[in-house]
Design a protein around this motif. Sequence first.
Motif, mmCIF file in Angstrom:
data_model
loop_
_atom_site.group_PDB
_atom_site.id
_atom_site.type_symbol
_atom_site.label_atom_id
_atom_site.label_comp_id
_atom_site.label_asym_id
_atom_site.label_seq_id
_atom_site.Cartn_x
_atom_site.Cartn_y
_atom_site.Cartn_z
ATOM 1 N N LEU A 1 59.178 59.150 -38.984
ATOM 2 C CA LEU A 1 60.172 58.762 -37.992
ATOM 3 C C LEU A 1 59.523 57.917 -36.900
ATOM 4 O O LEU A 1 58.461 58.251 -36.388
ATOM 5 N N MET A 2 60.182 56.830 -36.555
ATOM 6 C CA MET A 2 59.779 56.028 -35.400
ATOM 7 C C MET A 2 60.646 56.464 -34.222
ATOM 8 O O MET A 2 61.877 56.314 -34.252
ATOM 9 N N PHE A 3 60.014 57.023 -33.208
ATOM 10 C CA PHE A 3 60.731 57.504 -32.031
ATOM 11 C C PHE A 3 60.774 56.395 -30.980
ATOM 12 O O PHE A 3 59.783 56.134 -30.300
ATOM 13 N N ARG B 1 52.982 65.023 -39.897
ATOM 14 C CA ARG B 1 52.943 64.048 -40.996
ATOM 15 C C ARG B 1 54.192 63.172 -41.033
ATOM 16 O O ARG B 1 54.220 62.159 -41.732
ATOM 17 N N HIS B 2 55.217 63.565 -40.276
ATOM 18 C CA HIS B 2 56.467 62.807 -40.265
ATOM 19 C C HIS B 2 56.629 61.950 -39.008
ATOM 20 O O HIS B 2 57.721 61.453 -38.740
ATOM 21 N N VAL B 3 55.570 61.768 -38.228
ATOM 22 C CA VAL B 3 55.623 60.941 -37.018
ATOM 23 C C VAL B 3 55.006 59.585 -37.335
ATOM 24 O O VAL B 3 53.807 59.477 -37.601
ATOM 25 N N ALA B 4 55.832 58.542 -37.306
ATOM 26 C CA ALA B 4 55.330 57.189 -37.556
ATOM 27 C C ALA B 4 54.842 56.522 -36.281
ATOM 28 O O ALA B 4 53.988 55.630 -36.329
ATOM 29 N N GLY B 5 55.381 56.923 -35.130
ATOM 30 C CA GLY B 5 54.952 56.330 -33.879
ATOM 31 C C GLY B 5 55.986 56.498 -32.789
ATOM 32 O O GLY B 5 57.066 57.077 -33.004
#
Length: 268
Positions: free
Chosen positions: A162-164, A185-189
């Motif tokens: 996910l891109m926050f 592991r689900h944090v894209a940035g």
Amino acid sequence: MELMFTNLQLTGTLPPEPPRYAFAERVAAVAEAGATGIGVTAAELDGIPDGATHQLLDGHGVRIVELEAMFGWFDGDTAPEEALFRLAETYRVPRIKTAVLLIPPAGAPDPDVLAERFAGLCDRAAAHGTAVALEPVVVLPGFGHAAAHDLIRTVDRPNAGLMFDAWHVFRDPSGPSVAETVAARHVAGLELTDGLATPGPDLMDDCVNRRMLPGDGEFDLAGLLRTLRATGAEVPLSVEVLSAELRELTPREHAARVVAAVTKVLEA
């Protein structure tokens, strides 16, 4: 500073208008401001010879960190992917950004079909050595952070996250809670931007014209960054301050103001 400027940050325009400032001028501005990464669209990058682009980037010590944007896959259209994947390989771009844009009256696809298509996209991206960053876009209805988080967890691909975007996080009631519960592991940035706690009457205008430099508004950016880092994620940082005021600045002036603002937030 390990900071990336998203594609729209320095173009001086909004789609569908072409960039006011050339890619070379934007890369130079990013480097002069002390940042290291930039995003670009496949359409613009395709118009520049590969050799010239490599020379430009290497000369300034700037990397293409993100390609925008992958659409159509949620409707079953994979045709636009070829150009993005080729460019991702050519420039070793670590991620391609995507979103599920449900423009009314379009409704959300069947969840099982959506998951199957997103999994396929991630697998095709992995074959080309790149990741997929899924950004919830809450200015349009039907696919906020909760839905995006469900999709990411269902598919659970190692190259998907996910891109926050802080504007969307703080404009979505489910945004902060997803940031608290997302797996590392689900944090894209994280895309830094700021705004007033209560948006103006026109949400789209608030989104694309009235964002504020990090630290100038009322979003708890330091708290959001701490929350995401508490997951154990590295949280690559980008900036996407869509502002009519900033678009009037030259890339050099624009980039300098952004980096100064981000530095203050990080110090907090």
